[in-house]
Design a protein around this motif. Structure first.
Motif, mmCIF file in Angstrom:
data_model
loop_
_atom_site.group_PDB
_atom_site.id
_atom_site.type_symbol
_atom_site.label_atom_id
_atom_site.label_comp_id
_atom_site.label_asym_id
_atom_site.label_seq_id
_atom_site.Cartn_x
_atom_site.Cartn_y
_atom_site.Cartn_z
ATOM 1 N N ILE A 36 0.816 -1.215 0.000
ATOM 2 C CA ILE A 36 0.000 0.000 0.000
ATOM 3 C C ILE A 36 0.851 1.267 0.000
ATOM 4 C CG2 ILE A 36 -1.803 1.281 1.215
ATOM 5 C CD1 ILE A 36 -2.751 -1.316 -0.035
ATOM 6 N N PHE A 37 2.060 1.214 0.604
ATOM 7 C CA PHE A 37 2.863 2.419 0.735
ATOM 8 C C PHE A 37 4.125 2.412 -0.135
ATOM 9 C CE2 PHE A 37 0.401 2.133 4.645
ATOM 10 C CZ PHE A 37 -0.085 3.421 4.777
ATOM 11 N N LEU A 38 4.795 1.272 -0.246
ATOM 12 C CA LEU A 38 6.070 1.250 -0.961
ATOM 13 C C LEU A 38 5.915 0.991 -2.458
ATOM 14 C CD1 LEU A 38 8.365 -0.600 1.604
ATOM 15 C CD2 LEU A 38 7.897 1.838 1.347
ATOM 16 N N VAL A 39 4.993 0.121 -2.840
ATOM 17 C CA VAL A 39 4.791 -0.149 -4.267
ATOM 18 C C VAL A 39 4.398 1.122 -5.026
ATOM 19 C CG1 VAL A 39 3.376 -1.386 -5.955
ATOM 20 C CG2 VAL A 39 4.324 -2.609 -3.992
ATOM 21 N N PRO A 40 3.485 1.955 -4.499
ATOM 22 C CA PRO A 40 3.184 3.194 -5.235
ATOM 23 C C PRO A 40 4.375 4.130 -5.351
ATOM 24 C CG PRO A 40 2.069 3.150 -3.099
ATOM 25 C CD PRO A 40 2.563 1.776 -3.359
ATOM 26 N N VAL A 41 5.298 4.107 -4.385
ATOM 27 C CA VAL A 41 6.513 4.907 -4.519
ATOM 28 C C VAL A 41 7.284 4.466 -5.759
ATOM 29 C CG1 VAL A 41 8.765 5.435 -3.495
ATOM 30 C CG2 VAL A 41 6.711 5.428 -2.065
ATOM 31 N N GLY A 42 7.366 3.143 -5.969
ATOM 32 C CA GLY A 42 8.023 2.621 -7.168
ATOM 33 C C GLY A 42 7.297 3.014 -8.435
ATOM 34 N N LEU A 80 -9.839 -5.943 -15.450
ATOM 35 C CA LEU A 80 -9.318 -7.309 -15.533
ATOM 36 C C LEU A 80 -9.773 -8.166 -14.357
ATOM 37 C CD1 LEU A 80 -5.643 -6.655 -16.720
ATOM 38 C CD2 LEU A 80 -7.617 -7.376 -18.096
ATOM 39 N N ASN A 81 -10.577 -7.581 -13.469
ATOM 40 C CA ASN A 81 -11.086 -8.285 -12.287
ATOM 41 C C ASN A 81 -9.953 -8.755 -11.374
ATOM 42 O OD1 ASN A 81 -13.347 -9.073 -10.807
ATOM 43 N ND2 ASN A 81 -13.246 -11.170 -11.566
ATOM 44 N N VAL A 82 -8.861 -8.021 -11.395
ATOM 45 C CA VAL A 82 -7.745 -8.319 -10.493
ATOM 46 C C VAL A 82 -8.031 -7.745 -9.113
ATOM 47 C CG1 VAL A 82 -5.290 -7.887 -10.042
ATOM 48 C CG2 VAL A 82 -6.066 -8.418 -12.351
ATOM 49 N N GLU A 83 -8.685 -6.595 -9.074
ATOM 50 C CA GLU A 83 -8.998 -5.922 -7.822
ATOM 51 C C GLU A 83 -10.410 -5.389 -7.889
ATOM 52 O OE1 GLU A 83 -8.186 -5.926 -4.458
ATOM 53 O OE2 GLU A 83 -6.166 -5.654 -5.282
ATOM 54 N N GLY A 84 -11.074 -5.315 -6.730
ATOM 55 C CA GLY A 84 -12.424 -4.793 -6.677
ATOM 56 C C GLY A 84 -12.442 -3.279 -6.634
ATOM 57 N N ALA A 85 -13.485 -2.697 -7.205
ATOM 58 C CA ALA A 85 -13.580 -1.233 -7.252
ATOM 59 C C ALA A 85 -13.703 -0.634 -5.854
ATOM 60 C CB ALA A 85 -14.777 -0.826 -8.106
ATOM 61 N N ALA A 86 -14.452 -1.291 -4.962
ATOM 62 C CA ALA A 86 -14.651 -0.758 -3.615
ATOM 63 C C ALA A 86 -13.332 -0.651 -2.866
ATOM 64 C CB ALA A 86 -15.631 -1.635 -2.849
ATOM 65 N N CYS A 87 -12.544 -1.704 -2.915
ATOM 66 C CA CYS A 87 -11.252 -1.699 -2.231
ATOM 67 C C CYS A 87 -10.327 -0.634 -2.827
ATOM 68 C CB CYS A 87 -10.612 -3.081 -2.328
ATOM 69 S SG CYS A 87 -9.153 -3.290 -1.285
ATOM 70 N N TRP A 88 -10.325 -0.519 -4.147
ATOM 71 C CA TRP A 88 -9.462 0.446 -4.826
ATOM 72 C C TRP A 88 -9.835 1.877 -4.435
ATOM 73 C CZ3 TRP A 88 -5.252 2.129 -6.507
ATOM 74 C CH2 TRP A 88 -4.387 1.413 -7.335
ATOM 75 N N LEU A 89 -11.135 2.158 -4.392
ATOM 76 C CA LEU A 89 -11.565 3.520 -4.085
ATOM 77 C C LEU A 89 -11.128 3.939 -2.687
ATOM 78 C CD1 LEU A 89 -15.145 3.548 -5.656
ATOM 79 C CD2 LEU A 89 -13.119 4.762 -6.458
ATOM 80 N N MET A 90 -11.102 2.979 -1.756
ATOM 81 C CA MET A 90 -10.660 3.307 -0.402
ATOM 82 C C MET A 90 -9.149 3.483 -0.332
ATOM 83 S SD MET A 90 -13.124 1.065 2.118
ATOM 84 C CE MET A 90 -13.215 -0.440 1.150
ATOM 85 N N VAL A 91 -8.430 2.694 -1.109
ATOM 86 C CA VAL A 91 -6.966 2.720 -1.061
ATOM 87 C C VAL A 91 -6.391 3.826 -1.938
ATOM 88 C CG1 VAL A 91 -4.900 1.391 -1.705
ATOM 89 C CG2 VAL A 91 -6.741 0.291 -0.440
ATOM 90 N N PHE A 92 -7.120 4.244 -2.962
ATOM 91 C CA PHE A 92 -6.574 5.157 -3.966
ATOM 92 C C PHE A 92 -5.965 6.435 -3.392
ATOM 93 C CE2 PHE A 92 -6.779 8.545 -7.131
ATOM 94 C CZ PHE A 92 -6.055 7.969 -8.158
ATOM 95 N N PRO A 93 -6.596 7.112 -2.412
ATOM 96 C CA PRO A 93 -5.972 8.347 -1.902
ATOM 97 C C PRO A 93 -4.553 8.132 -1.379
ATOM 98 C CG PRO A 93 -8.250 8.216 -1.192
ATOM 99 C CD PRO A 93 -7.930 6.892 -1.820
ATOM 100 N N ILE A 94 -4.349 7.049 -0.625
ATOM 101 C CA ILE A 94 -3.008 6.750 -0.107
ATOM 102 C C ILE A 94 -2.081 6.365 -1.251
ATOM 103 C CG2 ILE A 94 -1.678 5.051 1.210
ATOM 104 C CD1 ILE A 94 -3.731 5.103 3.339
ATOM 105 N N PHE A 95 -2.558 5.503 -2.140
ATOM 106 C CA PHE A 95 -1.723 5.016 -3.239
ATOM 107 C C PHE A 95 -1.252 6.180 -4.104
ATOM 108 C CE2 PHE A 95 -0.471 2.797 -7.030
ATOM 109 C CZ PHE A 95 -0.108 1.525 -6.612
ATOM 110 N N ALA A 96 -2.163 7.083 -4.444
ATOM 111 C CA ALA A 96 -1.810 8.207 -5.313
ATOM 112 C C ALA A 96 -0.823 9.149 -4.640
ATOM 113 C CB ALA A 96 -3.074 8.962 -5.719
ATOM 114 N N VAL A 97 -1.034 9.435 -3.353
ATOM 115 C CA VAL A 97 -0.127 10.345 -2.641
ATOM 116 C C VAL A 97 1.277 9.769 -2.565
ATOM 117 C CG1 VAL A 97 0.392 11.319 -0.373
ATOM 118 C CG2 VAL A 97 -1.912 11.529 -1.311
ATOM 119 N N PHE A 98 1.388 8.472 -2.254
ATOM 120 C CA PHE A 98 2.718 7.876 -2.148
ATOM 121 C C PHE A 98 3.347 7.684 -3.531
ATOM 122 C CE2 PHE A 98 1.670 7.392 2.202
ATOM 123 C CZ PHE A 98 2.875 7.256 2.871
ATOM 124 N N ALA A 99 2.531 7.519 -4.556
ATOM 125 C CA ALA A 99 3.080 7.532 -5.914
ATOM 126 C C ALA A 99 3.661 8.910 -6.221
ATOM 127 C CB ALA A 99 1.997 7.166 -6.926
#
Length: 320
Positions: A36-42, A80-99
């Motif tokens: 959640i934190f390091l992969v988006p940095v990459g 691609l049904n790899v990840e659910g939209a609900a989970c992504w929407l909750m994680v996206f703010p953190i993922f985008a900021v760390f990216a």
């Protein structure tokens, strides 16, 4: 065109890491500090590092360009049904900021090169190797060690224009048909199925209540204690294996590793004028490495679900 190439390639990198984490499920956790934190940095570092110097010439551009990569990755993994939209929407703010932080790292690295040739400022093979191998190694080391279970209780209440006996009758009916929701709820926007019916075999300790939802979702509950026209406590027996795969994202499935509802308690308090204060408290737990963030979403989503249940009881009592 080069900007699009950088975004696509960085998103492919993120997709590959996500697939590898999923393939090694049990050894590495998607709900982890590493992912959640390091992969988006990459992802952010690769986005800006692949761009020509003039494409991200300011810190602002270096911070926000990786947000486009994150959004592109969101769309691809959902399609691609790899990840659910609900989970992504909750994680996206953190993922985008760390990216964005990763983009700033690439910008700083480029600045230190003292404006050398653009080709020498591209990510080296060593950098690329670290981007790929680093998260996998750290994810393997972290595993489930960072998961921290935490119990929470959320309560909501409404005032019903009927005495407790009338409210209790609606609460303990053998079969209840849920009323259609008046508007689009937050839980509905995140894909939580709409409540259809509830059945109760008997109002006694050990009695079974089953709440049915759309898409085949249901929850079994056991009466733990009750006081007629005063209090009803239900122990929730969530069975994640009974939840259809298409209904809830695996990372937020109720009864799963990261989220479970333990108990619902209804409290009826008589008020002046033949009214009743109806309170519903839900006790549940979350189990993530970042409960401080998960708790925010849990509060709003659970509060929305409880408000819907209370509004239904209020409406049914008024119509009876």
């Amino acid at each position: 065109m080069k900007s699009l190439f950088a975004i696509v390639l960085a998103a492919v990198y993120g997709l590959i890491i996500r697939l590898l984490f999923g393939f090694a499920n049990g050894l590495m956790e998607i709900m982890s500090v590493t992912f959640i934190f390091l992969v988006p940095v990459g992802v952010g570092y690769l986005t800006v590092g692949l761009l020509a110097p003039g494409r991200a010439s300011t810190r602002t551009a270096a911070f926000f360009l990786p947000w486009l990569t994150s959004l592109f990755l969101l769309v691809v993994t959902v399609l691609l049904n790899v990840e659910g939209a609900a989970c992504w929407l909750m994680v996206f703010p953190i993922f985008a900021v760390f990216a964005g932080f990763g983009g700033l790292l690439a910008f700083a690295h480029r600045t230190r090169k003292n404006r050398k040739a653009a080709d020498s400022q591209q990510p080296t093979r060593l950098n690329l190797s670290l981007l790929v191998a680093g998260p996998l190694l750290l994810g393997f080391v972290e595993g489930e060690k960072a998961l921290v279970p935490k119990q929470l209780t959320i309560s909501r209440e409404v005032v019903v224009g009927a005495p407790p006996a009338a409210v209790w009758q609606q609460l303990t009916r053998r079969r209840t048909v849920a009323r259609p929701a008046g508007g689009r709820s937050l839980a509905g926007l995140f894909g939580f199925p709409r409540h259809l019916t509830t059945t109760l075999d008997s109002c006694r300790v050990g009695g079974k209540r089953v709440a049915y939802y759309e898409k085949g979702l249901y929850f079994e509950e056991t009466v733990a204690s009750y006081w007629p026209a005063r209090r009803l406590v239900l122990r929730v027996n969530a069975n994640p294996s009974a939840v259809p795969a298409a209904v809830m994202d695996e990372h937020i499935v109720i009864g799963g590793k990261h989220l479970n509802i333990l108990q619902d308690a209804y409290q009826l308090t008589p008020l002046a004028g033949g009214r009743t204060r109806l309170r519903l408290a839900s006790r549940f737990y979350i189990n993530t490495p970042f409960n401080w963030y998960a708790e925010i979403w849990a509060h709003y989503l659970m509060a929305d679900i409880l408000d819907g249940e209370l509004a239904g009881l209020q409406a049914r009592t008024a119509a009876s």
